[in-house]
Scaffold this motif. Structure first.
Motif, mmCIF file in Angstrom:
data_model
loop_
_atom_site.group_PDB
_atom_site.id
_atom_site.type_symbol
_atom_site.label_atom_id
_atom_site.label_comp_id
_atom_site.label_asym_id
_atom_site.label_seq_id
_atom_site.Cartn_x
_atom_site.Cartn_y
_atom_site.Cartn_z
ATOM 1 N N LEU A 1 -7.485 -16.298 -28.878
ATOM 2 C CA LEU A 1 -7.956 -15.913 -28.747
ATOM 3 C C LEU A 1 -8.706 -14.908 -29.440
ATOM 4 N N PRO A 2 -10.799 -15.069 -29.648
ATOM 5 C CA PRO A 2 -10.945 -14.113 -30.966
ATOM 6 C C PRO A 2 -11.168 -12.671 -31.102
ATOM 7 N N PRO A 3 -10.974 -11.982 -31.401
ATOM 8 C CA PRO A 3 -10.523 -10.580 -32.001
ATOM 9 C C PRO A 3 -10.830 -9.414 -30.958
ATOM 10 N N GLY B 1 7.292 -23.937 -25.534
ATOM 11 C CA GLY B 1 8.294 -24.163 -25.837
ATOM 12 C C GLY B 1 8.686 -22.637 -27.122
ATOM 13 N N PHE B 2 7.944 -21.977 -26.833
ATOM 14 C CA PHE B 2 8.080 -20.679 -27.023
ATOM 15 C C PHE B 2 7.495 -19.170 -26.106
ATOM 16 N N ARG B 3 7.636 -18.172 -26.883
ATOM 17 C CA ARG B 3 6.724 -16.772 -26.732
ATOM 18 C C ARG B 3 5.436 -16.880 -26.314
ATOM 19 N N PRO B 4 4.586 -16.535 -26.113
ATOM 20 C CA PRO B 4 2.794 -16.616 -26.341
ATOM 21 C C PRO B 4 2.508 -15.305 -27.073
ATOM 22 N N ALA B 5 2.081 -14.475 -28.228
ATOM 23 C CA ALA B 5 2.379 -13.590 -28.548
ATOM 24 C C ALA B 5 0.813 -12.744 -27.768
ATOM 25 N N ASP B 6 0.987 -11.590 -28.079
ATOM 26 C CA ASP B 6 -0.829 -11.023 -27.868
ATOM 27 C C ASP B 6 -1.778 -11.793 -28.689
ATOM 28 N N GLY B 7 -3.140 -12.204 -27.740
ATOM 29 C CA GLY B 7 -4.060 -12.700 -28.289
ATOM 30 C C GLY B 7 -4.082 -13.962 -27.539
ATOM 31 N N SER B 8 -3.001 -14.046 -26.921
ATOM 32 C CA SER B 8 -3.147 -15.728 -26.980
ATOM 33 C C SER B 8 -3.882 -15.903 -25.936
ATOM 34 N N ILE B 9 -4.207 -16.867 -25.375
ATOM 35 C CA ILE B 9 -4.709 -17.383 -24.012
ATOM 36 C C ILE B 9 -4.206 -18.682 -23.452
ATOM 37 N N LEU C 1 -4.776 -14.464 -15.504
ATOM 38 C CA LEU C 1 -3.334 -13.885 -15.129
ATOM 39 C C LEU C 1 -3.716 -12.815 -16.359
ATOM 40 N N ARG C 2 -3.499 -11.712 -16.447
ATOM 41 C CA ARG C 2 -3.392 -10.506 -17.704
ATOM 42 C C ARG C 2 -2.054 -10.426 -17.852
ATOM 43 N N VAL C 3 -0.547 -10.758 -19.151
ATOM 44 C CA VAL C 3 0.403 -10.474 -19.649
ATOM 45 C C VAL C 3 0.283 -8.932 -20.131
ATOM 46 N N THR C 4 0.439 -7.177 -19.474
ATOM 47 C CA THR C 4 0.012 -6.441 -20.975
ATOM 48 C C THR C 4 1.652 -5.835 -20.768
ATOM 49 N N ASP C 5 2.855 -6.263 -21.775
ATOM 50 C CA ASP C 5 4.128 -4.957 -22.033
ATOM 51 C C ASP C 5 4.668 -6.361 -20.778
ATOM 52 N N THR C 6 5.584 -5.207 -20.570
ATOM 53 C CA THR C 6 6.224 -6.063 -18.765
ATOM 54 C C THR C 6 5.223 -5.135 -17.639
ATOM 55 N N ARG C 7 4.067 -5.319 -17.388
ATOM 56 C CA ARG C 7 3.274 -6.080 -16.559
ATOM 57 C C ARG C 7 2.502 -6.951 -16.590
ATOM 58 N N ILE C 8 2.263 -7.465 -15.163
ATOM 59 C CA ILE C 8 1.193 -8.393 -14.881
ATOM 60 C C ILE C 8 0.897 -8.286 -13.851
ATOM 61 N N MET D 1 -4.948 -22.453 -13.530
ATOM 62 C CA MET D 1 -4.756 -21.371 -14.215
ATOM 63 C C MET D 1 -4.970 -20.776 -15.559
ATOM 64 N N LEU D 2 -5.501 -19.628 -15.410
ATOM 65 C CA LEU D 2 -5.402 -19.001 -16.955
ATOM 66 C C LEU D 2 -4.386 -17.644 -17.332
ATOM 67 N N VAL D 3 -3.686 -17.394 -17.981
ATOM 68 C CA VAL D 3 -2.932 -16.341 -18.370
ATOM 69 C C VAL D 3 -3.391 -16.091 -20.101
ATOM 70 N N GLY D 4 -3.199 -14.431 -20.015
ATOM 71 C CA GLY D 4 -3.945 -13.865 -20.737
ATOM 72 C C GLY D 4 -2.700 -12.920 -21.456
ATOM 73 N N TYR D 5 -2.954 -12.373 -22.891
ATOM 74 C CA TYR D 5 -1.635 -12.038 -23.158
ATOM 75 C C TYR D 5 -2.346 -10.559 -23.849
ATOM 76 N N GLY D 6 -1.895 -10.017 -23.589
ATOM 77 C CA GLY D 6 -2.726 -8.416 -24.348
ATOM 78 C C GLY D 6 -3.172 -7.465 -24.069
ATOM 79 N N THR D 7 -4.103 -6.480 -25.054
ATOM 80 C CA THR D 7 -4.144 -5.137 -23.947
ATOM 81 C C THR D 7 -5.941 -5.869 -22.718
ATOM 82 N N ALA D 8 -6.644 -5.049 -21.861
ATOM 83 C CA ALA D 8 -6.783 -5.181 -20.892
ATOM 84 C C ALA D 8 -8.413 -5.179 -21.350
ATOM 85 N N ASP D 9 -8.590 -4.246 -22.271
ATOM 86 C CA ASP D 9 -10.364 -4.434 -22.825
ATOM 87 C C ASP D 9 -10.532 -5.416 -23.628
ATOM 88 N N HIS D 10 -9.432 -6.134 -24.331
ATOM 89 C CA HIS D 10 -8.914 -8.193 -24.701
ATOM 90 C C HIS D 10 -9.337 -8.503 -23.884
#
Length: 335
Positions: free
Chosen positions: A51-53, A25-33, A113-120, A81-90
């Motif tokens: 996700l914890p910081p 129902g909404f777009r997840p923010a960075d730091g979401s799983i 899957l990791r989503v970072t900005d506009t890349r998967i 299936m798991l999708v994480g949003y944020g940087t590679a190190d996180h």
């Protein structure tokens, strides 16, 4: 892979990422799983968590320990299936750790899957031909899934704040007007109170039915009518009648969101709980959880909202909640 109750189809990681905002129902923010559970390639459930910081092992274990039981309570889950949003190190250390917890519990993990900005980036594929190390470019606005979802009436708000804004309190002159209307309505209802509980319940039932009917016809309740309705909903018996009268329809979600926005602060718990329950019945878990939290923010002891919040956190379906709370609602006399 198909959505529940729709004919939309997911054929690729990009499709899956495009589908996530419509599932939540909404777009997840960075730091979401996001955990997406399926039954033989048909999506049946989706849940999001923060996700914890710094993703230490202990906190990841705690997160997995909360997510796995929620998914296991869903019926006929074959994999996740798991999708994480944020940087590679996180994200990159976190997804496998949470995935291992699901695998250990007997639930296979098909994709990370990791989503970072506009890349998967697909963490479960090491073939550079289809899964380049720097990820695949992704444009959600160009996805066929997004087009089909929109055509099917599914909505993806920009973020959680946009969800909360649907029932945020009115301010300024509108708030002042509702305050005056509530004071005047309380004075008028004192006369009815003297006629006894049965009469109050009849008045409340009529008010709820009439308000829902008029909303369906496109009419807008006046401040006086909203004030009277919210005062009547303080009675558990009237609120429970409203639960029964309200249907799992988007127009009823819109109705209770408007009543929650306009209600005097002290009277928010009942309409906010009705909004939460109606949104949940419509499959909007994010709105349901936020509305229940809004009710508990005003009255932490509001029993029905608390039970609803617990059910949402446990991943129970609305049918199970209604079966287990029917007796509680009928016996309650304090909320």
């Amino acid at each position: 892979m198909s959505f529940p109750d729709t004919k939309l189809t997911v054929r690729s990681p990009a499709d899956l990422v495009a589908a996530v905002p419509y599932l939540l129902g909404f777009r997840p923010a960075d730091g979401s799983i996001v955990v997406i559970a399926s039954n033989h390639r048909r999506i049946v459930f989706a849940a999001r968590a923060d996700l914890p910081p710094s993703t230490p092992a202990g906190e990841l274990a705690d997160l997995a320990a909360s997510l796995v039981p929620v998914v296991r309570r869903q019926q006929s889950i074959t994999d996740v299936m798991l999708v994480g949003y944020g940087t590679a190190d996180h994200i990159d250390p976190a997804l496998p750790a949470v995935g291992e917890a699901f695998t250990a519990s007997g639930i296979p993990v098909r994709t990370l899957l990791r989503v970072t900005d506009t890349r998967i980036l697909n963490l479960t594929c090491d073939n550079p031909d289809c899964c380049p190390p720097d990820g695949m470019p992704f444009d959600p606005t160009a996805s066929l899934v997004a087009v089909q979802a929109t055509a099917a009436g599914l909505v993806a708000l920009p973020d959680r704040a946009a969800v909360a804004a649907r029932f945020a309190p009115v301010t300024g002159a509108a708030r002042d007007s509702m305050r005056r209307a509530t004071t005047a309505a309380a004075a008028r209802l004192k006369v009815v109170t003297g006629a006894g509980a049965a009469v109050l319940d009849q008045v409340g039932a009529h008010a709820v039915r009439d308000a829902l009917r008029r909303h369906k016809a496109g009419e807008h309740l006046t401040d006086d009518e909203v004030a009277c309705l919210t005062l009547l909903l303080k009675r558990t018996s009237v609120r429970d009648l409203a639960v029964d009268f309200t249907q799992p329809r988007d127009q009823h979600v819109t109705f209770w969101a408007d009543i929650t926005r306009r209600a005097d602060e002290a009277l928010v718990p009942a309409p906010a709980t009705l909004l939460a329950l109606t949104a949940w019945r419509c499959g909007d878990g994010a709105l349901a959880a936020m509305a229940a939290d809004r009710a508990l923010q005003v009255d932490p002891a509001y029993q029905l909202a608390d039970l609803l919040r617990q059910a949402l956190q446990a991943g129970l379906p609305p049918s199970a909640f209604e079966q287990t709370t029917g007796q509680t609602r009928s016996n309650s006399s304090t909320q």
